[in-house]
Design a protein around this motif. Structure first.
Motif, PDB file in Angstrom:
ATOM      1  N   GLU A 198      44.184  53.853  17.725  1.00  0.00           N
ATOM      2  CA  GLU A 198      44.224  54.880  18.518  1.00  0.00           C
ATOM      3  C   GLU A 198      43.052  54.443  19.553  1.00  0.00           C
ATOM      4  OE1 GLU A 198      44.988  58.052  19.277  1.00  0.00           O
ATOM      5  OE2 GLU A 198      45.449  59.636  17.528  1.00  0.00           O
ATOM      6  N   ARG A 199      43.473  55.769  20.571  1.00  0.00           N
ATOM      7  CA  ARG A 199      42.668  55.466  21.804  1.00  0.00           C
ATOM      8  C   ARG A 199      41.369  54.876  22.047  1.00  0.00           C
ATOM      9  NH1 ARG A 199      43.066  60.876  23.763  1.00  0.00           N
ATOM     10  NH2 ARG A 199      44.325  60.529  21.923  1.00  0.00           N
ATOM     11  N   PHE A 200      40.390  54.665  21.174  1.00  0.00           N
ATOM     12  CA  PHE A 200      39.298  53.604  20.822  1.00  0.00           C
ATOM     13  C   PHE A 200      39.326  52.619  20.656  1.00  0.00           C
ATOM     14  CE2 PHE A 200      37.936  58.801  21.308  1.00  0.00           C
ATOM     15  CZ  PHE A 200      37.752  58.598  22.727  1.00  0.00           C
ATOM     16  N   SER A 201      40.565  52.183  20.184  1.00  0.00           N
ATOM     17  CA  SER A 201      40.214  50.855  19.353  1.00  0.00           C
ATOM     18  C   SER A 201      40.689  49.935  20.321  1.00  0.00           C
ATOM     19  CB  SER A 201      41.895  51.334  17.876  1.00  0.00           C
ATOM     20  OG  SER A 201      42.601  51.163  18.657  1.00  0.00           O
ATOM     21  N   ASP A 202      40.264  48.404  19.190  1.00  0.00           N
ATOM     22  CA  ASP A 202      40.876  47.222  20.406  1.00  0.00           C
ATOM     23  C   ASP A 202      41.658  46.396  19.543  1.00  0.00           C
ATOM     24  OD1 ASP A 202      40.534  45.212  21.506  1.00  0.00           O
ATOM     25  OD2 ASP A 202      38.229  44.451  20.943  1.00  0.00           O
ATOM     26  N   ASN A 203      42.897  45.945  20.492  1.00  0.00           N
ATOM     27  CA  ASN A 203      43.955  45.204  19.834  1.00  0.00           C
ATOM     28  C   ASN A 203      44.791  44.816  20.242  1.00  0.00           C
ATOM     29  OD1 ASN A 203      44.680  47.876  17.449  1.00  0.00           O
ATOM     30  ND2 ASN A 203      45.978  49.106  19.099  1.00  0.00           N
ATOM     31  N   TRP A 204      43.039  43.747  20.866  1.00  0.00           N
ATOM     32  CA  TRP A 204      43.769  42.753  21.946  1.00  0.00           C
ATOM     33  C   TRP A 204      44.048  41.542  20.350  1.00  0.00           C
ATOM     34  CZ3 TRP A 204      43.787  40.760  26.405  1.00  0.00           C
ATOM     35  CH2 TRP A 204      44.040  40.132  26.902  1.00  0.00           C
ATOM     36  N   PRO A 205      44.623  40.847  21.177  1.00  0.00           N
ATOM     37  CA  PRO A 205      45.859  40.718  23.018  1.00  0.00           C
ATOM     38  C   PRO A 205      46.961  41.558  22.430  1.00  0.00           C
ATOM     39  CG  PRO A 205      46.095  38.535  21.202  1.00  0.00           C
ATOM     40  CD  PRO A 205      45.019  39.304  19.960  1.00  0.00           C
ATOM     41  N   LEU A 206      47.393  42.422  21.073  1.00  0.00           N
ATOM     42  CA  LEU A 206      48.313  42.436  20.973  1.00  0.00           C
ATOM     43  C   LEU A 206      48.405  44.539  22.427  1.00  0.00           C
ATOM     44  CD1 LEU A 206      47.575  43.675  17.261  1.00  0.00           C
ATOM     45  CD2 LEU A 206      48.998  41.541  18.901  1.00  0.00           C
ATOM     46  N   VAL A 207      49.322  44.731  22.624  1.00  0.00           N
ATOM     47  CA  VAL A 207      50.142  45.889  23.225  1.00  0.00           C
ATOM     48  C   VAL A 207      50.170  47.365  22.358  1.00  0.00           C
ATOM     49  CG1 VAL A 207      51.440  46.806  25.183  1.00  0.00           C
ATOM     50  CG2 VAL A 207      50.525  44.860  25.105  1.00  0.00           C
ATOM     51  N   GLY A 208      49.911  48.381  23.017  1.00  0.00           N
ATOM     52  CA  GLY A 208      50.340  49.521  22.343  1.00  0.00           C
ATOM     53  C   GLY A 208      49.894  49.689  21.170  1.00  0.00           C
ATOM     54  N   GLY A 209      50.100  50.862  20.189  1.00  0.00           N
ATOM     55  CA  GLY A 209      48.584  51.139  19.680  1.00  0.00           C
ATOM     56  C   GLY A 209      49.876  52.143  18.691  1.00  0.00           C
ATOM     57  N   LYS A 210      48.979  53.106  18.011  1.00  0.00           N
ATOM     58  CA  LYS A 210      49.476  54.123  16.388  1.00  0.00           C
ATOM     59  C   LYS A 210      51.517  54.448  17.240  1.00  0.00           C
ATOM     60  CE  LYS A 210      48.375  58.321  13.912  1.00  0.00           C
ATOM     61  NZ  LYS A 210      47.028  59.294  13.888  1.00  0.00           N
ATOM     62  N   MET A 211      51.922  54.737  16.810  1.00  0.00           N
ATOM     63  CA  MET A 211      53.372  55.684  16.830  1.00  0.00           C
ATOM     64  C   MET A 211      54.113  54.934  17.930  1.00  0.00           C
ATOM     65  SD  MET A 211      52.508  59.523  17.308  1.00  0.00           S
ATOM     66  CE  MET A 211      51.498  60.625  16.184  1.00  0.00           C
ATOM     67  N   ASP A 212      53.305  53.742  18.173  1.00  0.00           N
ATOM     68  CA  ASP A 212      54.529  52.400  18.833  1.00  0.00           C
ATOM     69  C   ASP A 212      54.978  51.015  18.142  1.00  0.00           C
ATOM     70  OD1 ASP A 212      53.594  53.843  21.458  1.00  0.00           O
ATOM     71  OD2 ASP A 212      52.239  51.898  22.094  1.00  0.00           O
ATOM     72  N   LEU A 213      56.011  50.708  18.352  1.00  0.00           N
ATOM     73  CA  LEU A 213      56.241  49.865  17.763  1.00  0.00           C
ATOM     74  C   LEU A 213      56.278  47.933  18.078  1.00  0.00           C
ATOM     75  CD1 LEU A 213      60.038  50.480  15.471  1.00  0.00           C
ATOM     76  CD2 LEU A 213      57.718  50.477  14.942  1.00  0.00           C
ATOM     77  N   THR A 214      55.257  48.978  19.116  1.00  0.00           N
ATOM     78  CA  THR A 214      54.688  46.998  20.221  1.00  0.00           C
ATOM     79  C   THR A 214      53.933  46.486  18.729  1.00  0.00           C
ATOM     80  OG1 THR A 214      53.920  49.428  20.645  1.00  0.00           O
ATOM     81  CG2 THR A 214      55.253  48.146  22.655  1.00  0.00           C
TER      82      THR A 214
END
Length: 440
Positions: free
Chosen positions: A271-287
């Motif tokens: 969600e908004r405070f998470s770290d997804n590096w190096p990925l783009v997008g987050g919850k509800m995205d198929l990125t």
């Protein structure tokens, strides 16, 4: 001797939130030392995925070992309070599940934590293979009042409402420890256990253990736009990690750690405070940031320590793996879509091809990964990415390789034809998808 199995599922955890996935240290120190230790002593997957970028659809796939799109309830993205009393919107009790098939194979089964697959009287954990249930029926509750965003108290033992004072993450952790301790003697005598431990952490509302003195504020909606911060978020992960440490200690003290398979993951991307590096997008995205998640497996008796693998997998593959390792079998009328990873657990180098398909917002988002390549469609825009060299999905190769794009598009469409029709009254998600994708 069959292993005990513990399936730990976090909620909205980002791909890089954990130390073992490159996460940063917090001011208080390591965010996830106990989870990191499980990875160091077992196997970590670098390119593992969730079945969906949103919670309850992934959970349908997780428990049935089949694509979630096969069930009406999973077409809600996600199930919400409007489903209460609706006999269509949940997991039908007649559907075979991982716990029901393991129970037939001789396992004691229990769920501690989040259910989110429909409400009684039509649905519930005890109706779908679990001997015991302690937790919440909804998608999220306040960590202190244990009330949903509608204000309903939502903490149950079985189907009986239960009131208990405490920070919810700690309450779940202690219940899991109690389960392990109570079942230790039976497990040693030949009746292993399957424990689902489904945390709500670090899902909204963003409250830490130290916020008990503050009047709890139940989030008014899924987004909780007015609350939280990255410091609280990381502390919530740390509280969950501490509880997992308590659980591992209980296994060690009762002599069960060596022959217990522990699997850790998240139900979807962060969600908004998470770290997804190096990925783009987050919850509800198929990125990638919405569907690529941590996968860690620890089993001293069956998994070599210190392994890392690029094997592709979906949530339902792990459930199929647990079924195989537990000596269970699929129901003949419900063939699995999940593919067992047992061979990879034994030898991380023994990888295999695993094509994977997704859809979201009832086909407004589409994704298909096969090998290094990923096809993505968002609304009317199509993308083609070489994920191994471009995990951030920045270089759209569709104009340069239209033939490959066409092949992957047709493969996705052929797969989609094998899924049931989406009914007109199925609700879609709350609607934020990949907003920063380049357009062709």
């Amino acid at each position: 001797m069959k292993p005990n199995i513990i399936f730990i599922v976090s909620d909205d955890l980002g791909y890089a939130d954990l130390g073992c996935y490159g996460g940063r240290q917090a001011p208080f120190g390591a965010v996830s030392p106990h989870i990191d230790a499980l990875a160091a002593g077992g196997l970590r997957f670098e390119e593992g995925y969730a079945n969906s970028p949103v919670c309850s659809p992934t959970r349908f796939a997780m428990i049935t070992m089949r694509y979630q799109y096969r069930l009406r309830g999973a077409l809600e993205e996600p199930i919400n309070s409007r489903s209460k009393g609706d006999p269509r919107l949940g997991l039908p009790p007649e559907i075979p599940t991982l716990p029901s098939r393991l129970r037939e194979a001789g396992y004691a089964t229990g769920l501690v934590g989040k259910w989110h697959l429909g409400y009684p009287p039509h649905f519930g954990p005890l109706r779908s293979g679990y001997d015991e249930f302690f937790g919440i029926m909804a998608g999220g509750v306040d960590y202190f009042t244990h009330c949903s965003s509608k204000g309903d108290h939502d903490l149950f033992i079985g189907e009986q409402e239960h009131r208990e004072v405490g920070y919810l993450t700690d309450v779940f952790s202690r219940r899991a420890v109690d389960f392990v301790q109570r079942h230790a003697e039976r497990a040693r005598a030949g009746t292993p256990f399957f424990l689902s431990l489904h945390y709500t952490a670090p899902h909204w509302p963003w409250e830490t253990r130290d916020d008990a003195h503050v009047a709890p504020e139940v989030a008014a909606n899924l987004f909780h736009l007015h609350g939280g911060n990255v410091h609280s978020y990381r502390r919530m992960i740390h509280h969950m990690d501490e509880g997992i440490g308590w659980l591992v200690d209980a296994l060690r003290q009762t002599g069960q750690l060596e022959n217990t398979l522990i699997v850790f993951t998240s139900d979807n991307g962060g969600e908004r405070f998470s770290d997804n590096w190096p990925l783009v997008g987050g919850k509800m995205d198929l990125t990638e940031g919405g569907i690529r998640v941590p996968w860690i497996a620890h089993w001293p008796k069956g998994i070599p320590a210190g392994g890392v693998t690029a094997q592709h997998c979906l949530t339902m593959d792990w459930s199929a793996t647990m079924l195989e390792l537990g000596g269970g079998s699929p129901h003949p009328d419900y063939p699995l879509d999940g593919v067992s990873l047992a061979r990879v657990l034994a030898d991380p180098a023994d990888t295999f091809a695993r094509p994977m398909h997704w859809r979201m917002n009832h086909r407004q988002q589409r994704a298909y990964r096969d090998g290094d390549w990923k096809y993505l469609k968002v609304d009317d825009h199509e993308y083609l990415f070489d994920i191994r060299s471009d995990a951030r999905e920045r270089a759209n190769l569709a104009p340069r390789d239209p033939d490959r794009l066409a092949v992957m598009r047709e493969a996705w469409l052929a797969w989609d034809e094998t899924m049931p029709t989406i009914p007109d009254d199925a609700s879609v998600s709350l609607g934020y998808g990949p907003k920063d994708m380049p357009q062709r």
